[in-house]
Design a protein around this motif. Sequence first.
Motif, PDB file in Angstrom:
ATOM      1  N   GLU A 128      20.132 -57.426 -11.949  1.00 30.05           N
ATOM      2  CA  GLU A 128      20.100 -56.004 -11.577  1.00 30.05           C
ATOM      3  C   GLU A 128      18.787 -55.361 -12.001  1.00 30.05           C
ATOM      4  N   THR A 131      15.328 -56.594  -9.985  1.00 28.96           N
ATOM      5  CA  THR A 131      15.084 -56.052  -8.641  1.00 28.96           C
ATOM      6  C   THR A 131      14.864 -54.541  -8.621  1.00 28.96           C
ATOM      7  N   THR A 132      14.733 -53.912  -9.791  1.00 26.29           N
ATOM      8  CA  THR A 132      14.459 -52.467  -9.831  1.00 26.29           C
ATOM      9  C   THR A 132      12.978 -52.218  -9.553  1.00 26.29           C
ATOM     10  N   GLU A 169      24.610 -59.012  -6.710  1.00 27.69           N
ATOM     11  CA  GLU A 169      23.233 -58.680  -7.101  1.00 27.69           C
ATOM     12  C   GLU A 169      22.311 -59.908  -7.076  1.00 27.69           C
ATOM     13  N   TYR A 170      22.891 -61.116  -7.188  1.00 28.11           N
ATOM     14  CA  TYR A 170      22.074 -62.321  -7.126  1.00 28.11           C
ATOM     15  C   TYR A 170      21.451 -62.508  -5.744  1.00 28.11           C
ATOM     16  N   ARG A 171      22.108 -61.959  -4.720  1.00 29.16           N
ATOM     17  CA  ARG A 171      21.597 -62.101  -3.356  1.00 29.16           C
ATOM     18  C   ARG A 171      20.211 -61.451  -3.208  1.00 29.16           C
ATOM     19  N   GLN A 172      19.969 -60.405  -3.998  1.00 30.95           N
ATOM     20  CA  GLN A 172      18.702 -59.686  -3.884  1.00 30.95           C
ATOM     21  C   GLN A 172      17.523 -60.489  -4.432  1.00 30.95           C
ATOM     22  N   THR A 174      16.278 -63.051  -3.435  1.00 29.48           N
ATOM     23  CA  THR A 174      15.427 -63.625  -2.375  1.00 29.48           C
ATOM     24  C   THR A 174      14.078 -62.926  -2.322  1.00 29.48           C
ATOM     25  N   LEU A 175      14.036 -61.664  -2.750  1.00 30.02           N
ATOM     26  CA  LEU A 175      12.774 -60.921  -2.683  1.00 30.02           C
ATOM     27  C   LEU A 175      11.710 -61.513  -3.610  1.00 30.02           C
ATOM     28  N   ARG A 203      20.323 -69.074   0.393  1.00 27.29           N
ATOM     29  CA  ARG A 203      20.194 -67.702  -0.117  1.00 27.29           C
ATOM     30  C   ARG A 203      18.921 -67.502  -0.921  1.00 27.29           C
TER      31      ARG A 203
END
Length: 632
Positions: A128, A131-132, A169-172, A174-175, A203
Amino acid sequence: MHAAAAPSSSSLALQILQEVFGYAAFRSTQATIVEHVIGGGDALVLMPTGGGKSLCYQVPAIARQRQGQGVTIVVSPLIALMHDQVGALHEAGVEAAFLNSTLDWQQTQEVERRLARGEITLLYAAPERVTTPRFLELLDELNARRKLSLFAIDEAHCVSQWGHDFRPEYRQLTLLHERYPAVPRIALTATADALTRADIVERLQLQEAGQFVSSFDRPNIRYTIVEKKDAVAQLLRFIESEHEGEAGVVYCQSRRRVEEVAQALVDAGLAALPYHAGLDAALRQKHQDRFLREEGIVMVATVAFGMGIDKPDVRFVAHLDMPKNIEGYYQETGRAGRDGEAADAWMAYGLQDVVNQRRMIDESPAGDEFKQVMRGKLDALLALAEATDCRRVRLLGYFGEASTACGNCDNCLTPPELWDGTEAAQMMLSTIYWIRKQDGIGYGAGHIMDIVRGKDTDKVRQKGHDGLSTFGRGDAYSEAQLRGVLRQLIAIGALHVDAEHYNTLQLTEGSRVVLKGEARVQLRASINAPAARRSRKSSSTRSGAAPKTPAAAAPLDAAGQARFDALRAWRAEVAKAHSLPAYVIFHDATLAAIAARAPQSLEDLQGVSGIGASKLEKYGQEVLRVCGENQG
């Protein structure tokens, strides 16, 4: 004069392993993984709990930092795990830090300043936070200066919807690849079947990554599954006979059940604590800290507890309610025996567990595809629970690993006698068929068994079911035997539990082959009898409060045992002063090796597994003092 050539990746990795962590050699596939990642390759690592996953990114992080490539970002899902891993790295002389909600603004600023100055080798943060916008700004700054070395994504199965701990939140994450394509990534997990593994690759965009799959076997763990009668009483007998005074984890499905079981264990004189998401966060943390830092605590918990728990001397993991799938079961049982010593995975399992798990899947708001996959995963766990052959062969086979009978599970140690339950199964299925044809509705397991056993109940009479041809035909079978038959029928797909209609039983396409006698139903002859206990594959005693020497260590004489006991007492004081679990200072195996060596000088301590340069400098003189004062 020519400059000395830079060491190769393999020699640098081994040097770090020995100097920093105090280990003589890598285990299993560790060396290959570490060299691959130091060289800048992406990796997906599947390695069992206790197999040394952390070293697979910690050693490359230190190596790449020494090569001038900057900081490694470790994505970790749990605050407690971050604290312990950073504490362990500090003990080993490695600059590590975390950014999480336990830090105030000033502490956060200080970590960020140290990061900017290049003073941190590994930085831990939750997905979490990673990715902020603020954290990505920090990463952008590091990347612009080419000081962003590696991304390590721990507990990578959390990215998959098929995984047992799915976290959106783990899906994010990828960025990270999209934003920093030149920075290598290593994703790590202790358990993932082929479907989950493929999902992780997709993913996290790890299609080009090297895949490193270690054996899933944990030979030190003995697997036992018993039929559930009075589960709490069964659990108490198991703990008192096998693990008195030892640390363990007991998993229950509901918060209420956790509270009840924890209280029952306390009432029986055991040091037990509850843990579930309904407890105040401060109390949960207090209980977790006690479990990690004190000896002999039994934690009774929902699955909210456990991920990332590094305590090496958990001697048993018990399940009073069946998990959802084999991945969850494997991950949870794998928290036992991380130190390689003998440990138990014990589960009590009954028909109601099957009904409850089926109902939860059927009533979930998920799509049909997801439900179908979840049913398949549950079926695999049911097959493991009902198995009469080697549990380990079944378990490893689920992950695609071939093996032979282990000699260290209940079915191998006490091979069950089997009886042919096909006739009883046909009676049950016929009863279900004729009732539905007569009444147009289905009935639950209890009523079906009453009919087959010929019980004169009000419901049987009122419905006219005493007139069925199967009424009383199974009066020779006990209720426990018929419950075993029903479980087996559900496990092989010959019966379906209809959660939408009061858990009534329905026939399936698989019912036909049993009714025609084309499939046999084999069950244990003495399904209620407890398995005979066998001696443990360990030299440690099973009772008494005295500290035990790890079985892997050479047996200690009286003087050696005195040194070992004194070293454990000294370690407890140091751990308390540093607010760390004792095993972060030294593992039991390291203390046993020291005690056996009876060191007289710092040189005598060099080469002891688990003593790196930093710990030798920090604790060497104290260890010599303790050993000198306790010569037996």
